[in-house]
Design a protein around this motif. Structure first.
Motif, PDB file in Angstrom:
ATOM      1  N   GLU A   1      30.821  90.304  51.775  1.00  0.00           N
ATOM      2  CA  GLU A   1      30.555  88.911  51.506  1.00  0.00           C
ATOM      3  C   GLU A   1      30.981  88.260  50.455  1.00  0.00           C
ATOM      4  N   ARG A   2      31.950  88.675  49.469  1.00  0.00           N
ATOM      5  CA  ARG A   2      31.478  88.014  48.386  1.00  0.00           C
ATOM      6  C   ARG A   2      33.147  87.913  48.663  1.00  0.00           C
ATOM      7  N   ILE A   3      33.966  89.294  48.725  1.00  0.00           N
ATOM      8  CA  ILE A   3      35.212  88.729  50.005  1.00  0.00           C
ATOM      9  C   ILE A   3      35.424  87.809  51.126  1.00  0.00           C
ATOM     10  N   ASP A   4      34.409  87.850  51.768  1.00  0.00           N
ATOM     11  CA  ASP A   4      34.586  86.429  52.632  1.00  0.00           C
ATOM     12  C   ASP A   4      34.700  85.324  51.958  1.00  0.00           C
ATOM     13  N   LEU A   5      33.902  85.280  51.360  1.00  0.00           N
ATOM     14  CA  LEU A   5      33.452  83.998  50.420  1.00  0.00           C
ATOM     15  C   LEU A   5      35.192  83.608  49.776  1.00  0.00           C
ATOM     16  N   LEU A   6      35.583  84.576  48.701  1.00  0.00           N
ATOM     17  CA  LEU A   6      37.019  85.050  48.817  1.00  0.00           C
ATOM     18  C   LEU A   6      37.645  84.303  49.678  1.00  0.00           C
ATOM     19  N   HIS A   7      38.256  84.410  50.426  1.00  0.00           N
ATOM     20  CA  HIS A   7      38.435  84.195  51.475  1.00  0.00           C
ATOM     21  C   HIS A   7      38.532  82.564  51.783  1.00  0.00           C
ATOM     22  N   ALA A   8      37.204  82.172  52.040  1.00  0.00           N
ATOM     23  CA  ALA A   8      36.574  81.133  52.785  1.00  0.00           C
ATOM     24  C   ALA A   8      37.293  79.904  51.662  1.00  0.00           C
ATOM     25  N   GLY A   9      37.821  80.560  50.426  1.00  0.00           N
ATOM     26  CA  GLY A   9      38.545  79.698  49.455  1.00  0.00           C
ATOM     27  C   GLY A   9      37.338  79.073  48.105  1.00  0.00           C
ATOM     28  N   ALA A  10      36.380  80.471  47.810  1.00  0.00           N
ATOM     29  CA  ALA A  10      35.789  80.004  46.657  1.00  0.00           C
ATOM     30  C   ALA A  10      36.974  80.352  45.325  1.00  0.00           C
ATOM     31  N   ASP A  11      36.979  80.271  44.485  1.00  0.00           N
ATOM     32  CA  ASP A  11      37.831  80.587  43.553  1.00  0.00           C
ATOM     33  C   ASP A  11      37.067  81.536  42.474  1.00  0.00           C
ATOM     34  N   ASP A  12      35.782  81.659  42.229  1.00  0.00           N
ATOM     35  CA  ASP A  12      35.990  82.943  41.527  1.00  0.00           C
ATOM     36  C   ASP A  12      33.792  83.142  41.767  1.00  0.00           C
ATOM     37  N   PHE A  13      33.396  84.428  41.686  1.00  0.00           N
ATOM     38  CA  PHE A  13      32.075  84.553  41.945  1.00  0.00           C
ATOM     39  C   PHE A  13      31.545  85.634  41.139  1.00  0.00           C
ATOM     40  N   LEU A  14      30.475  85.134  40.648  1.00  0.00           N
ATOM     41  CA  LEU A  14      29.476  85.620  39.692  1.00  0.00           C
ATOM     42  C   LEU A  14      28.145  86.228  40.021  1.00  0.00           C
ATOM     43  N   SER A  15      28.168  87.494  39.852  1.00  0.00           N
ATOM     44  CA  SER A  15      26.320  87.666  40.481  1.00  0.00           C
ATOM     45  C   SER A  15      25.539  87.332  39.008  1.00  0.00           C
ATOM     46  N   LYS A  16      24.033  86.992  39.801  1.00  0.00           N
ATOM     47  CA  LYS A  16      22.751  87.110  39.071  1.00  0.00           C
ATOM     48  C   LYS A  16      22.076  88.310  37.878  1.00  0.00           C
ATOM     49  N   PRO A  17      22.291  88.371  37.350  1.00  0.00           N
ATOM     50  CA  PRO A  17      22.308  87.063  36.054  1.00  0.00           C
ATOM     51  C   PRO A  17      23.164  87.535  35.337  1.00  0.00           C
ATOM     52  N   PHE A  18      23.286  86.169  34.825  1.00  0.00           N
ATOM     53  CA  PHE A  18      25.092  86.448  33.816  1.00  0.00           C
ATOM     54  C   PHE A  18      24.393  86.172  32.313  1.00  0.00           C
ATOM     55  N   ALA A  19      25.988  86.488  32.055  1.00  0.00           N
ATOM     56  CA  ALA A  19      25.752  85.099  30.380  1.00  0.00           C
ATOM     57  C   ALA A  19      25.970  84.397  30.305  1.00  0.00           C
ATOM     58  N   VAL A  20      26.025  83.225  30.007  1.00  0.00           N
ATOM     59  CA  VAL A  20      26.318  81.911  29.749  1.00  0.00           C
ATOM     60  C   VAL A  20      27.698  81.706  29.787  1.00  0.00           C
ATOM     61  N   GLU A  21      28.145  82.652  28.504  1.00  0.00           N
ATOM     62  CA  GLU A  21      29.180  83.038  28.435  1.00  0.00           C
ATOM     63  C   GLU A  21      30.318  82.982  29.131  1.00  0.00           C
ATOM     64  N   GLU A  22      29.970  84.242  30.271  1.00  0.00           N
ATOM     65  CA  GLU A  22      30.491  84.408  31.031  1.00  0.00           C
ATOM     66  C   GLU A  22      31.013  83.322  31.616  1.00  0.00           C
ATOM     67  N   LEU A  23      29.671  82.580  32.236  1.00  0.00           N
ATOM     68  CA  LEU A  23      30.107  81.515  33.283  1.00  0.00           C
ATOM     69  C   LEU A  23      30.523  80.270  32.223  1.00  0.00           C
ATOM     70  N   GLU A  24      30.833  80.370  31.182  1.00  0.00           N
ATOM     71  CA  GLU A  24      31.310  79.167  30.679  1.00  0.00           C
ATOM     72  C   GLU A  24      33.293  79.886  30.751  1.00  0.00           C
ATOM     73  N   ALA A  25      33.372  80.758  29.810  1.00  0.00           N
ATOM     74  CA  ALA A  25      34.649  81.437  30.072  1.00  0.00           C
ATOM     75  C   ALA A  25      35.266  81.003  31.795  1.00  0.00           C
ATOM     76  N   ARG A  26      34.683  81.523  32.321  1.00  0.00           N
ATOM     77  CA  ARG A  26      35.664  81.273  33.313  1.00  0.00           C
ATOM     78  C   ARG A  26      34.919  80.237  34.460  1.00  0.00           C
ATOM     79  N   LEU A  27      34.783  79.501  34.041  1.00  0.00           N
ATOM     80  CA  LEU A  27      35.003  78.180  34.299  1.00  0.00           C
ATOM     81  C   LEU A  27      36.184  77.503  33.947  1.00  0.00           C
ATOM     82  N   ALA A  28      35.853  78.035  32.267  1.00  0.00           N
ATOM     83  CA  ALA A  28      37.097  77.051  31.669  1.00  0.00           C
ATOM     84  C   ALA A  28      38.485  77.592  32.749  1.00  0.00           C
ATOM     85  N   ALA A  29      38.649  78.837  32.633  1.00  0.00           N
ATOM     86  CA  ALA A  29      40.115  79.868  33.633  1.00  0.00           C
ATOM     87  C   ALA A  29      40.352  78.400  34.305  1.00  0.00           C
ATOM     88  N   LEU A  30      38.828  78.235  35.365  1.00  0.00           N
ATOM     89  CA  LEU A  30      39.177  77.900  36.466  1.00  0.00           C
ATOM     90  C   LEU A  30      40.142  76.117  36.572  1.00  0.00           C
TER      91      LEU A  30
END
Lengths: 249, 333, 488
Positions: A110-139
């Motif tokens: 599913e992850r690969i399909d979504l990346l192909h469909a145009g998602a830029d990144d993928f994070l599974s729950k539960p995640f650390a908020v810092e991780e989310l922020e860092a990835r968002l910043a990179a994006l």
């Protein structure tokens, strides 16, 4: 102003503007679980991001048509319009807003399909908020850069319109081949590329280049970037990539 | 009765004297042996009557001492007999063959095989018959017009019988009548018979609705008791005697006359003497006073022609018939 | 659902009796129709031969009455004969007698001319006379002697024609009877067929009833006694399915057991931590407890995730046999490395890949192998010291097996732990760097996955320090086509 931005909840928060190229990142959070949405928004707001929240896929789509955001955090399991479908419609309408998908599901295909469909990144729950922020910043950084034709890695900046590299503000002198290769690397910060891949991207303009020559150019670039706060990392079996020396940006 | 008997006696005597005188005068021509009259049809028809007339008149007038035999050779209204005489029995002095106007019509159309009128020697014509339309006594038709209306209404329902097939004189009568009535003669339903006698039998049996025949044989059959009726006679004027009751075709609006010559011919290689004998014998027979009665009995009219005169008349008739036939597209080349 | 799939699906869903009817009825109708046509032809021939015989009789009767004794041709009219003929024929009769040289002609002069006639033979043909269809019989006979001295004997041609009304009526009666008979046959056949199908399919109804009566927990196999042999494969398949679902059910039960057991511990810890924090007097203590709670929560989250992965891996091992294909281990290693690269680089770790030039092809499910390798790499990243190096090595192991090894520079594993890794995991977890935790679950996942690929997970300590985790699996069957595109 706060109430308007929240939409669904009223909680006064201190606003510290998050710095990203001089402006706060504006994020659309699409998540149907109210608890998660509340706490996540609070955390992100604390870090200086502007967060808007929708809990329904169709409403989110309408929102995205009307407003522009720096990035979208998209949950998959949404009422009325699922996250995957929303993503596809977004991309079909030529909306290039970076999308980071969060989901409790662990399905790799599913992850690969979504990346192909145009998602830029993928994070599974539960995640650390810092991780989310860092990835968002990179994006956001990447997309901003692409939009403006400006690519950055640490102190190294490439201006596509001017076709010019600057290191800490000073113009970097490069040979044509070094320029070409460094440009490929700066457009793909953090993504390893093999010698062959680099060669493929250079060869159309430079037909008599050999694999060994790539090594030589890398070596010369390294010398020019010594101590500059940005480096070319080599990982055997993966390839070359640019990285800011204070860690991946 | 007694008058007739007297007359007959007189004729017989006269005939015997005449014959002796003739024999005496000419001296040479001998009566051929085995005199035979071939009627080229089945018994009871017109040819039969013709031969019987010859038989009776020759005997009555004394022109022939031996009683003439009548034999029958049916086929093609005389075609078979004609071909037989010309082909096989070319020189039989004692054999005469009956012919009629119908034979001449067929001859004109080339239906007698490869031969034409010059193939035989025409001896004598002993009388003339007329064409007639005959129906059963209980037929609903009272006139030719009735018949024509019936044909117009439904051609296939009217079966027309005739001695001889398409192109024969009987057919010709029907065709001319139809033409006059405005009926397409090719639509007529037509059954051919060998002779009038057969047609009459079929008429009585109800297998045909009308026979186109001759007064001679038809009235003969009626006289014999057959339940038939003459519908019309194809003559210029009404005939005599009991036949005067029958209207002519002309009276009924169909201006058609159809006289039928009845006579005899002999084979092509019969000698001139024998030929002359026969010609003279017939002359004598027809000159006999009792001859008229013989004709009347047989419902025939006089037409005494012999020898050269007859040959010429025959040739003329054949030519006329040929023209008529080609008008109907019937002449075979 | 793609539109192209629908028609065939609908076709399969059609009731069986309709399918049978659609197959058999046209064939039956076609066959019987063909038979009918054949019968019709035969009937026509037979009726013709029967009727023609009477025509021939009439011709012969006429012939007998032709006499040439007189030297000519004398023909007696056949009307009396025809009268009886017409009475039985219930139509009309016509005749013609002629000689072939055209000299003689008697009878219906307008009958159509006959075709070429063979001397001495009867010929029968159809014609039209007076607008009606007629059947004509004709015969030609040479006369014994030629007439009138002709060179060759002439022939007599006798033609007798009758209207075909009664003949046609006779035929129509026969054929309509045949049609009725055939229609009845078709109906009866279809009826019998439908009945037969019902009876034949009755065992399936019996089977259905047996299935309905089963207890959902009943593990026993379905009984094939009393069912026809064609149905047995179906029953065997159902039995196989029942077996698999039971195994799956058991796996799920085990998962629930494992999960509830495993998660209870961190949740218990969290509860006591919260109690403690709430009773604390000063905010510093509270904050310290909150900080301590975070890793526990993370561990619980990770464990949940891994339990799910393990359950899924067990399921896949049970049910998913179709996804096995040749997989390039070098490419796989590269993809897995890229996935975790960000995480690794944040700690300054180096991930490197070693692979020979030729492809290293293993036989298995790409998705499951990816998950296994990902778990191993995740573990390696967690235990590695900052700035350390992790090596992924893909190579052929023996002629028929290949392996992917993940080597780290962490502390390695104790001998005791090495021995205990297996499917039934133990919650041995090692603390490293304070916040990083490792559970045995990840390794259990990999073990289950490898066993499903007919492979194995081998753990060993490296002589230079650190752990080497080896995924060994059978080499790919190179005769089969390559499914994975080579990605660079």
């Amino acid at each position: 102003m706060l109430a308007h931005q929240w939409g669904h909840d009223r909680l006064s928060q201190e606003i510290r503007p998050g710095v990203l190229l001089g402006c706060s990142m504006r994020i659309l959070l699409v998540e149907d679980d109210p608890d998660l949405a509340t706490w996540l928004s609070r955390s992100l707001l604390r870090r200086g991001l502007i967060v808007e929240w929708e809990d329904d896929g169709k409403l989110a789509e309408r929102r995205l048509k009307g407003d522009s955001f720096d990035a979208v955090v998209l949950d998959l399991g949404l009422p009325s319009l699922g996250g995957a479908a929303l993503l596809k419609r977004l991309r079909a309408n030529d909306d290039t807003t970076p999308v980071l998908i969060v989901t409790a599901r662990n399905d790799f295909s599913e992850r690969i399909d979504l990346l192909h469909a145009g998602a830029d990144d993928f994070l599974s729950k539960p995640f650390a908020v810092e991780e989310l922020e860092a990835r968002l910043a990179a994006l956001v950084r990447r997309s901003h850069g692409r939009a403006r034709g400006i690519y950055q890695c640490g102190p190294l900046i490439f201006d596509q319109n001017a076709q010019r590299f600057t290191l800490d503000g000073e113009v970097l002198a490069l040979s044509p081949r070094e320029h070409a290769l460094l440009r490929v690397l700066v457009q793909r910060v953090g993504e390893p590329m093999s010698k062959q891949q680099l060669l493929d991207r250079l060869v159309p303009t430079d037909s008599d280049l050999q694999l060994e020559a790539v090594e030589v150019i890398i070596h010369r670039l390294r010398r020019k970037l010594v101590g500059a706060g940005v480096q070319i990392v080599t990982l055997r079996g993966l390839g070359y990539f640019l990285e800011a020396t204070d860690g991946p940006g | 009765m007694s008058t007739i008997t007297l007359r007959r006696a007189a004729y017989a005597a006269g005939g015997a004297i005449a014959l002796t005188l003739t024999l005496g005068i000419t001296g040479a021509v001998a009566e051929p042996a085995n005199p035979e009259c071939i009627a080229p049809a089945q018994p009871g028809g017109g040819f039969d009557i013709t031969c019987k007339l010859a038989q009776a008149s020759l005997a009555q007038s004394g022109a022939l001492t031996e009683m003439m035999r009548v034999s029958y050779m049916p086929g093609g209204i005389g075609a078979v007999a004609f071909n037989t005489i010309v082909g096989q029995r070319r020189n039989e002095p004692g054999t005469i063959v009956a012919f009629s106007g119908g034979s001449l019509l067929n001859l004109a159309q080339g239906k007698f095989g490869e031969y034409d009128a010059d193939a035989v020697r025409w001896v004598a014509s002993t009388g003339t018959d007329y064409g007639a339309a005959v129906v059963a006594a209980d037929s609903p038709w009272q006139s030719l017009s009735d018949m024509m209306e019936a044909i117009k209404a439904d051609p296939t329902s009217v079966i027309i019988g005739a001695g001889g097939t398409i192109g024969s004189q009987d057919w010709m009568k029907a065709a001319l009548t139809a033409q006059a009535a405005g009926v397409d003669h090719t639509a007529m339903r037509f059954v051919a018979f060998e002779g009038g006698g057969e047609c009459a039998t079929a008429l009585q049996g109800g297998h045909v609705n009308v026979c186109m025949g001759d007064v001679g044989e038809s009235q003969g059959a009626i006289d014999g008791g057959a339940p038939l009726r003459l519908l019309a006679i194809y003559s210029a004027e009404r005939l005599n005697g009991s036949l005067a009751e029958v209207p002519t075709a002309k009276e009924q609006g169909y201006d058609i006359e159809w006289p039928i010559m009845r006579g005899f011919y002999v084979g092509p290689e019969v000698s001139d003497e024998d030929y002359t004998f026969w010609a003279q014998a017939f002359e004598k027979a027809m000159a006999d006073p009792g001859y008229a009665a013989l004709l009347e009995e047989r419902n025939l009219q006089p037409l005494p022609l012999t020898g050269e005169e007859l040959q010429a008349t025959v040739a003329e008739r054949v030519a006329t018939y040929r023209e008529l036939a080609s008008g109907f597209g019937l002449v075979q080349e | 659902m793609a539109p192209a799939e629908e028609p065939s699906q609908r076709g399969l869903e059609r009731p069986l009796w309709i399918t049978l009817a659609l197959w058999t009825m046209p064939a039956l109708v076609f066959l019987l129709g063909g038979g009918l046509l054949f019968s019709a032809a035969t009937i026509n021939d037979l009726s013709d031969s029967a009727y023609d015989r009477s025509l021939a009789g009439a011709i012969r009767a006429i012939d007998l009455n032709v006499s040439t004794a007189s030297g000519g041709i004398g023909i007696e009219l056949p009307y009396p004969l025809f009268e009886s003929f017409q009475a039985t024929a219930s139509g009309e009769v016509y005749f013609r007698v002629s000689t072939d040289d055209g000299l003689v002609e008697i009878g219906d002069a307008l009958l159509p001319a006959p075709p070429m006639l063979e001397d001495g033979e009867f010929t029968f043909y159809d014609a039209v006379y007076l607008g009606r269809a007629v059947r004509v019989g004709a015969s030609k006979r040479k006369l014994e002697e030629p007439l009138y001295g002709a060179s060759q004997a002439q022939s007599i041609v006798i033609e007798v024609a009758e209207t075909t009304g009664s003949r046609e009526a006779f035929r129509e009666r026969l054929i309509s009877r045949a049609i009725w008979r055939d229609a009845l046959t078709v109906l009866v056949a279809v009826g019998l067929l439908a009945l037969g199908v019902r009876l034949a399919l009755h065992p399936l109804t019996v089977l259905k009833q047996r299935l309905d009566l089963r207890d959902p927990d009943d593990r026993s196999r379905l009984d094939v006694v009393g069912l026809p042999s064609e149905v047995r494969p179906l029953v065997d398949a159902v039995n196989g399915l029942i077996e698999r679902y039971h195994l799956q059910g058991e796996a799920q039960r085990r998962f629930i057991d494992d999960a509830s057991h495993q998660l209870k511990t961190p949740l218990a810890v969290l509860r006591s931590q919260i109690d403690y924090a709430l009773r604390a007097d000063d905010p510093t203590t509270s904050r310290a407890v909150l900080e301590a709670m975070r890793p526990v929560t993370e561990r619980a989250a990770r464990m949940t995730s891994q339990l799910l992965s393990l359950a899924r891996a067990r399921n896949a091992a049970l049910l998913d046999t179709s996804a096995s294909a040749p997989v390039d281990l070098a490419t796989l290693a590269g993809d897995v490395a890229r996935l975790h690269l960000g995480q690794a680089r944040r700690r300054g770790l180096k991930i490197e890949i070693e692979a020979p030039d030729e492809a290293v092809m293993g036989q298995g499910s790409e998705a499951l192998l990816f998950e296994a390798a990902s778990n191993l790499l995740d573990n390696a990243i967690r235990v590695s010291p900052d700035g350390g190096r992790i090596l992924l090595k893909a190579e052929a192991d023996a002629p028929s097996s290949v392996r992917l090894r993940v080597m780290d520079e962490g502390p390695g594993m104790s001998e005791e732990m090495l021995g205990q890794v297996g499917e039934r995991f133990h919650a041995g977890w090692e603390t490293q760097n304070g916040t990083q935790t490792s559970t045995g679950l990840g390794l259990s996942i990999v073990t289950v996955i490898m066993e499903a690929q007919n492979g194995v997970l081998i753990l060993a300590n490296r002589p230079e320090g650190g752990l080497v985790a080896e995924m060994r699996l059978p080499a790919a069957d190179t005769t089969k086509p390559l499914n994975t595109p080579r990605r660079r």
